[in-house]
Scaffold this motif. Structure first.
Motif, mmCIF file in Angstrom:
data_model
loop_
_atom_site.group_PDB
_atom_site.id
_atom_site.type_symbol
_atom_site.label_atom_id
_atom_site.label_comp_id
_atom_site.label_asym_id
_atom_site.label_seq_id
_atom_site.Cartn_x
_atom_site.Cartn_y
_atom_site.Cartn_z
ATOM 1 N N ILE A 117 0.755 -1.217 0.091
ATOM 2 C CA ILE A 117 0.068 -0.137 -0.059
ATOM 3 C C ILE A 117 0.722 1.152 0.151
ATOM 4 C CG2 ILE A 117 -1.769 1.428 1.435
ATOM 5 C CD1 ILE A 117 -2.805 -1.298 2.157
ATOM 6 N N GLU A 118 2.097 1.248 0.834
ATOM 7 C CA GLU A 118 2.920 2.274 0.741
ATOM 8 C C GLU A 118 3.494 2.496 -0.474
ATOM 9 O OE1 GLU A 118 7.219 2.816 2.859
ATOM 10 O OE2 GLU A 118 5.704 2.423 4.056
ATOM 11 N N TYR A 119 3.809 1.387 -1.206
ATOM 12 C CA TYR A 119 4.517 1.467 -2.554
ATOM 13 C C TYR A 119 3.470 2.158 -3.672
ATOM 14 C CZ TYR A 119 6.639 0.099 -6.909
ATOM 15 O OH TYR A 119 7.215 -0.144 -8.105
ATOM 16 N N ILE A 120 2.131 1.741 -3.421
ATOM 17 C CA ILE A 120 1.076 2.211 -4.655
ATOM 18 C C ILE A 120 1.198 3.578 -4.084
ATOM 19 C CG2 ILE A 120 -1.235 2.268 -4.805
ATOM 20 C CD1 ILE A 120 -1.272 -0.895 -4.348
ATOM 21 N N GLY A 121 0.854 4.075 -2.948
ATOM 22 C CA GLY A 121 0.689 5.501 -2.611
ATOM 23 C C GLY A 121 1.966 6.326 -3.205
ATOM 24 N N GLU A 122 3.227 5.791 -3.081
ATOM 25 C CA GLU A 122 4.418 6.457 -3.727
ATOM 26 C C GLU A 122 4.291 6.563 -5.294
ATOM 27 O OE1 GLU A 122 6.873 8.246 -2.203
ATOM 28 O OE2 GLU A 122 5.650 8.106 -0.401
ATOM 29 N N GLN A 123 3.677 5.606 -5.709
ATOM 30 C CA GLN A 123 3.616 5.499 -7.334
ATOM 31 C C GLN A 123 2.300 6.732 -7.713
ATOM 32 O OE1 GLN A 123 5.991 4.051 -9.149
ATOM 33 N NE2 GLN A 123 6.692 3.890 -7.054
ATOM 34 N N MET A 124 1.317 6.558 -7.014
ATOM 35 C CA MET A 124 0.259 7.481 -7.293
ATOM 36 C C MET A 124 0.485 8.858 -6.861
ATOM 37 S SD MET A 124 -2.945 5.198 -5.858
ATOM 38 C CE MET A 124 -4.040 6.294 -6.450
ATOM 39 N N LYS A 125 1.503 9.202 -6.168
ATOM 40 C CA LYS A 125 1.498 10.393 -5.550
ATOM 41 C C LYS A 125 1.764 11.876 -6.725
ATOM 42 C CE LYS A 125 4.025 12.873 -1.834
ATOM 43 N NZ LYS A 125 5.163 12.533 -0.794
ATOM 44 N N PRO A 126 2.685 11.371 -7.489
ATOM 45 C CA PRO A 126 2.856 12.455 -8.462
ATOM 46 C C PRO A 126 1.486 12.911 -9.323
ATOM 47 C CG PRO A 126 4.633 10.991 -8.897
ATOM 48 C CD PRO A 126 3.354 10.363 -7.707
ATOM 49 N N ASP A 127 0.935 11.950 -9.747
ATOM 50 C CA ASP A 127 -0.274 12.106 -10.397
ATOM 51 C C ASP A 127 -1.391 12.712 -9.468
ATOM 52 O OD1 ASP A 127 0.326 11.206 -13.214
ATOM 53 O OD2 ASP A 127 0.021 9.293 -12.524
ATOM 54 N N LEU A 128 -1.686 12.138 -8.380
ATOM 55 C CA LEU A 128 -2.513 12.889 -7.235
ATOM 56 C C LEU A 128 -2.085 14.317 -7.149
ATOM 57 C CD1 LEU A 128 -2.965 10.088 -4.664
ATOM 58 C CD2 LEU A 128 -4.714 10.735 -6.482
ATOM 59 N N SER A 129 -0.759 14.721 -6.558
ATOM 60 C CA SER A 129 -0.481 16.102 -6.764
ATOM 61 C C SER A 129 -0.742 16.931 -7.819
ATOM 62 C CB SER A 129 1.089 16.211 -6.299
ATOM 63 O OG SER A 129 1.302 15.602 -4.954
ATOM 64 N N ALA A 130 -0.612 16.439 -9.196
ATOM 65 C CA ALA A 130 -0.750 17.213 -10.136
ATOM 66 C C ALA A 130 -2.150 17.272 -10.796
ATOM 67 C CB ALA A 130 0.251 16.556 -11.442
ATOM 68 N N GLY A 131 -3.022 16.694 -10.027
ATOM 69 C CA GLY A 131 -4.378 16.627 -10.403
ATOM 70 C C GLY A 131 -4.801 15.774 -11.566
ATOM 71 N N ASN A 132 -3.863 14.843 -11.818
ATOM 72 C CA ASN A 132 -3.961 13.994 -12.800
ATOM 73 C C ASN A 132 -4.713 12.417 -12.176
ATOM 74 O OD1 ASN A 132 -2.837 15.644 -14.838
ATOM 75 N ND2 ASN A 132 -0.886 14.754 -14.341
ATOM 76 N N TYR A 133 -6.089 12.677 -11.611
ATOM 77 C CA TYR A 133 -6.811 11.860 -11.098
ATOM 78 C C TYR A 133 -6.866 10.424 -11.687
ATOM 79 C CZ TYR A 133 -7.287 15.714 -8.049
ATOM 80 O OH TYR A 133 -6.871 16.947 -7.407
ATOM 81 N N ALA A 134 -7.353 10.353 -12.998
ATOM 82 C CA ALA A 134 -7.578 9.284 -13.726
ATOM 83 C C ALA A 134 -6.239 8.155 -13.997
ATOM 84 C CB ALA A 134 -8.122 9.619 -15.299
ATOM 85 N N ALA A 135 -5.338 8.899 -14.173
ATOM 86 C CA ALA A 135 -3.570 8.392 -14.359
ATOM 87 C C ALA A 135 -3.501 7.993 -12.823
ATOM 88 C CB ALA A 135 -2.869 9.404 -14.759
ATOM 89 N N ALA A 136 -3.627 8.486 -11.746
ATOM 90 C CA ALA A 136 -3.582 7.908 -10.477
ATOM 91 C C ALA A 136 -4.288 6.831 -10.160
ATOM 92 C CB ALA A 136 -3.738 9.082 -9.176
ATOM 93 N N PHE A 137 -5.520 6.580 -10.624
ATOM 94 C CA PHE A 137 -6.495 5.852 -10.243
ATOM 95 C C PHE A 137 -6.094 4.438 -11.318
ATOM 96 C CE2 PHE A 137 -9.959 8.851 -9.266
ATOM 97 C CZ PHE A 137 -9.299 9.096 -7.953
ATOM 98 N N ASP A 138 -5.917 4.657 -12.530
ATOM 99 C CA ASP A 138 -5.374 3.681 -13.387
ATOM 100 C C ASP A 138 -4.054 2.822 -12.963
ATOM 101 O OD1 ASP A 138 -5.497 2.497 -16.232
ATOM 102 O OD2 ASP A 138 -3.468 3.219 -16.501
ATOM 103 N N THR A 139 -3.063 3.797 -12.285
ATOM 104 C CA THR A 139 -1.702 3.279 -11.513
ATOM 105 C C THR A 139 -2.249 2.260 -10.335
ATOM 106 O OG1 THR A 139 -0.493 5.159 -12.129
ATOM 107 C CG2 THR A 139 0.322 3.640 -10.433
ATOM 108 N N PHE A 140 -3.271 2.811 -9.729
ATOM 109 C CA PHE A 140 -3.748 1.760 -8.587
ATOM 110 C C PHE A 140 -4.417 0.622 -9.137
ATOM 111 C CE2 PHE A 140 -7.814 0.680 -6.181
ATOM 112 C CZ PHE A 140 -7.150 0.330 -5.072
ATOM 113 N N LEU A 141 -5.103 0.694 -10.066
ATOM 114 C CA LEU A 141 -5.883 -0.578 -10.520
ATOM 115 C C LEU A 141 -4.483 -1.386 -11.355
ATOM 116 C CD1 LEU A 141 -9.008 1.078 -12.177
ATOM 117 C CD2 LEU A 141 -8.752 -0.309 -10.122
ATOM 118 N N LYS A 142 -3.645 -0.940 -11.699
ATOM 119 C CA LYS A 142 -2.642 -1.625 -12.554
ATOM 120 C C LYS A 142 -1.772 -2.311 -11.382
ATOM 121 C CE LYS A 142 0.463 -3.321 -15.267
ATOM 122 N NZ LYS A 142 0.425 -4.674 -15.062
#
Length: 169
Positions: A117-142
């Protein structure tokens, strides 16, 4: 009239049997309005693929506010009280609190370790911070798919069991 009913009845029955298949269950709840229709549809398709492949529920939930609850409490309650499968994972993103949480249930706890979960959060963080929510959620699902697959192969993603190369995102 009876003849028409006799002809139509088999077709109506066949159509009624197909309705559960036609009506896919929603698993993306964008209550904060962060995604457009195409993004929701794309994410729903990916979630359905995960559900079909791993027989687990996966839910994405965005909110404007947690209404005084913690992210953990809100996510856990949402999953528990909305009739999802015993095995699953829910990603919650709250805009007002700028907080997120991944709630795991059943086999989801095995597949998504705290380290995962910590790893997933780190991978999503750049997209979440930039407001690229679909990309962040896509990373989460992948990554959910990768981690559940690894766990099913007997190697949950955890400290000491990281892959030698980067995971494909």
């Amino acid at each position: 009239m009876k003849r028409i009913l006799k002809l139509l009845l088999p077709f109506l029955m066949a159509f009624a049997l197909c309705l559960p298949v036609l009506a896919e269950e929603q698993r993306v709840f964008d209550n904060a309005g962060l995604l457009d229709e195409w993004e929701v549809s794309m994410l729903e398709d990916k979630i359905q693929d995960l559900r079909d492949t791993y027989d687990m529920d996966v839910v994405l939930l965005t909110l404007n506010s947690l209404d005084g609850k913690t992210a953990e409490g809100y996510a856990d309650d949402y999953y528990d009280y909305n009739g999802y499968a015993a095995d699953g994972v829910l990603f919650l993103l709250s805009m007002e609190e700028r907080d997120w949480y991944i709630s795991t249930h059943g086999y989801g706890m095995t597949a998504l370790t705290d380290y995962g979960i910590e790893y997933i959060g780190e991978q999503m963080k750049p997209d979440l911070s930039a407001g690229n929510y679909a990309a962040a959620f896509d990373t989460f699902l992948k990554l959910c798919g990768d981690f559940v697959g690894q766990a099913r192969d007997g190697h949950p993603f955890d400290r000491g069991s990281e892959p030698k190369g980067p995971l494909s995102i």
